[in-house]
Design an enzyme around this catalytic site. Structure first.
Site, short mmCIF file in Angstrom:
data_model
loop_
_atom_site.label_atom_id
_atom_site.label_comp_id
_atom_site.label_asym_id
_atom_site.label_seq_id
_atom_site.Cartn_x
_atom_site.Cartn_y
_atom_site.Cartn_z
N GLU A 1 4.29 12.89 -6.28
CA GLU A 1 3.50 13.54 -5.23
C GLU A 1 3.47 15.06 -5.37
OE1 GLU A 1 4.85 12.20 -1.40
OE2 GLU A 1 3.61 10.42 -1.53
N GLU B 1 2.40 3.70 -3.39
CA GLU B 1 3.31 3.64 -2.25
C GLU B 1 2.52 3.35 -0.98
OE1 GLU B 1 5.68 7.10 -1.43
OE2 GLU B 1 6.09 7.47 -3.54
#
Ligand code: GLA
Length: 671
Positions: free
Chosen positions: A153, A311
């Site tokens: 991320e 995710e």
């Protein structure tokens, strides 16, 4: 996943982030057994393992990771192996305190969490590439390795750093952007305003906290630079991995979701072999399923086809003010809704709930309660569902409607000192996306300068405050050739330097829309105006209005009251062989739905499939079959006309399929 380096896994991949380093080795055997029970086929490993893999500078210890990789392979589970660069170890910061990031107020942050580094730090880059290289060399040929997971991320916690090193990197980036022409920068930034003129590159700083409003173009270029600074870290790591393993695909988990806007993913997408996304629901979003659909469509558009859900959560997260658990069947609906929009892999953060650390209250596939839990039963059920949907893989959605999406325009719209501080890009796009979603109309997202707009019948521009002349010309050309275009208010206003397009608004779209606006009248929070004309009775609008003069367009709806009473609020213009609509205000949701319905009918775009209210419908199209996804969000279930085989239950469908309350049906249709 359309590049040469593809993720080659059978079925739809299933798994999650696996952090065995947080557990004694005895637990690992149970992990393997339970992963198999759940149908897990791939896990992401090593994401936060830097301190274990390199306990001190240049000293590596791969013993534990070797065992984990071998264990995964022995159990037939593929590894999405991360470079652990999102969490530099304590020794790194002890040696390089200058690599800690500085916020806009000049406060240097401290180690003790994760992603607390300056993206432009040479020491960080060097250390990151070194550990990435060591991991790559060690595991390039490991049989469990299926994909590289670069970092984690990017920009989640450190989208911008305002330190002096970043300032120097910003200047280098600016010199490249303006071809070493300081006059060019001064012109682009409009620095004659408020005496902001620069006589030397070294005088330029990051947009740190100021007493009065900042220079908008300075801010805008800063956002572009910050996105590129992180991208350059990503591509540098990726090159290291590619050199070691030329055939292994690489991904990094993007954050295409409502709350994150730091990176221009149109620029990131071409650099990755597999596009993956992390998506979480916001507890205060009453219709979070809309955000799943919107981000899924955007992911598919960025990827140019199927993508990977890296995710999401089985239940509550840990980072919102109150972390809502999911209701019965909600996790399954969420996961399958991502698949419906093109996800060919479904993974969660995380495999096993942590006992310690900042995420100890984050849900997992295997909760603290263990296997005697609803979440575990749902996780096992989802594994079976994905197995049943294996053939859906590689199919994609075929849309005739394009929605223009642009990070530059998003950043520019939300700069300070706008006519209204109430405009939120994501909300404006979602306003228009919602009725299409409810109607079951397939949608792609495109960049404003997409060179192949002609593949669509209808192009929607809910918000495009910033647009280049070239992109606006492309949209006008699409219209002139017979396309239908609809543009939302406060679009076409400024160019790539955030300079106002002169001659009246909406600047770059004036001609195609056939209107000229001479003054903006943004509305106060709560202020609502009536609309009359070719709109439903009782129609209203809020947020925005502007004084339009018709210059070829005709009025569809006018304001019933307020300072612009009697003047046009919605217009329609024949442009060449096509039609261009302008929505110069924000109609209430029913009115917007009615207008978009009419615009869509005019463009001859039909819903994918007739469904009752409350049922989300998407069709993925493969070479040999089509797959009709029906998802019940209304909680009532419904009978829907269909032919084929329902894959989740394996039952033939002849005429009608029953979608259970809160459930999902996926029908393989002959094509
Ligand atoms: C992000 C991160 C994960 C984890 C989850 C929690 O998506 O990538 O490491 O922190 O958030 O929701």
């Amino acid at each position: 996943m359309s590049t040469a380096r593809r993720l080659r896994l059978p079925d739809i991949a299933y798994g999650g982030d696996y952090n065995p380093e947080q557990w004694p080795e005895e637990v690992w055997a149970e992990d393997m057994r339970l992963m198999r029970e759940a149908g897990v086929t791939m896990v992401s490993v090593g994401i936060f393992s830097w301190a274990l893999l390199e306990p001190s500078e240049g000293v590596y210890d791969f013993t534990r990771m070797d065992r984990i990789m071998d264990l995964l392979h022995d159990h037939g589970i593929a590894a999405d192996l991360a470079t652990p660069t999102a969490a530099p170890p304590a020794w790194f910061f002890a040696a390089h305190p200058e690599a800690l990031p500085v916020d806009r107020d000049g406060r240097r942050l401290w180690p003790g969490s994760r992603q607390t580094f300056c993206p432009s730090s040479p020491a960080y880059r060097e250390a990151a590439l070194r550990i990435a290289g060591a991991v790559a060399a060690r595991y390039a040929d490991h049989p469990a390795l299926a994909m590289w997971h670069v970092h984690n991320e990017y920009g989640c916690h450190n989208p911008a750093c305002y330190c002096d090193t970043s300032a120097a990197a910003f200047r280098v980036w600016l010199r490249a952007r303006y071809a070493d022409d300081l006059d060019g920068l001064n012109h682009a930034w409009g620095t004659t305003f408020w005496s902001q003129w620069y006589g030397d590159w070294d005088q330029i700083l990051p947009p740190r906290a100021t007493a009065a409003p900042p220079n908008p173009t300075h801010r805008l270029d800063w956002r572009r630079f910050c996105s590129d600074a992180l991208l350059s870290l990503c591509t540098a790591e990726r090159e290291v991995l590619l050199r070691a393993a030329p055939d292994v695909p690489a991904t990094t988990n993007l954050m295409v979701l409502r709350t994150f806007d730091a990176l221009d993913y149109w620029r990131w997408a071409p650099e990755l072999d597999v596009l993956s996304n992390d998506h979480y629901l916001m507890s205060d979003d009453p219709e979070a399923e809309l955000d799943i659909a919107l981000s899924g469509d955007l992911m598919r558009s960025l990827a140019g086809g199927p993508w990977f859900l890296m995710e999401h959560s089985t239940g509550a997260v840990n980072w919102q003010p109150v972390n809502r658990a999911k209701g019965p069947g909600e996790m399954r609906r969420n996961a399958l809704a991502h698949v419906a929009r093109g996800a060919d892999g479904v993974a969660f953060f995380q495999w096993r709930a942590a006992r310690a650390g900042a995420e100890q209250w984050h849900s997992a596939m295997l909760p603290h309660a263990g296997t005697d839990s609803r979440i575990w039963r749902d996780v096992v059920g989802l594994g079976a569902d994905l197995k049943a949907l294996a053939e859906v893989r590689d199919s994609t959605v075929d849309a005739r409607v394009a929605v223009v999406w642009d990070w530059d325009a998003r950043w520019a719209l939300e700069l300070p000192s706008q006519p209204s501080g109430e405009l939120r890009y994501q909300d404006l796009v979602r306003d228009w996306y919602t009725p299409l979603w409810r109607a079951g109309v397939a949608v792609d997202f495109v960049r404003p300068d997409d060179p192949r707009l002609d593949r669509y019948a209808l192009v929607l521009v809910p918000s495009l405050y910033l647009v280049t002349e070239a992109a606006a010309a492309g949209l006008a050309r699409f219209t002139a050739r017979g396309g239908t275009l609809a543009v939302g208010f406060h679009s076409g206003m400024v160019d790539e330097n955030a300079h106002v397009h002169p001659g009246g608004h909406p600047g770059a779209f004036r001609e195609v829309l056939g209107v000229v606006t001479d003054e903006l009248f943004p509305l106060l929070p709560g202020e609502r105006l009536g609309l009359v004309g070719d709109v439903p009775a009782g129609a209203t609008a809020d947020l925005w209005s502007e004084r339009i003069r018709l210059a070829g367009a005709r009025s569809v709806a006018t304001y019933a009251d307020g300072p612009l009473a009697g003047l046009p609020a919605v217009t329609r213009h024949r442009h060449g062989d096509g039609t261009a609509w302008y929505l110069a205000t924000r109609p209430d949701p029913e009115t917007l739905a009615a207008l978009l319905h009419r615009i869509r009918e005019e463009a001859r775009v039909a819903p994918e499939h007739p469904v009752p209210e409350g049922i989300e419908v998407v069709r993925r199209r493969g070479e040999e079959a089509h797959y009709l996804f029906l998802i019940d969000h209304g909680g009532k279930g419904a009978d829907v006309a269909a032919e084929g085989v329902e894959l989740l239950t394996g039952t033939p469908v002849a005429g009608v399929v029953t979608v259970p309350p809160g459930g999902v049906a996926v029908i393989r249709e002959p094509c």
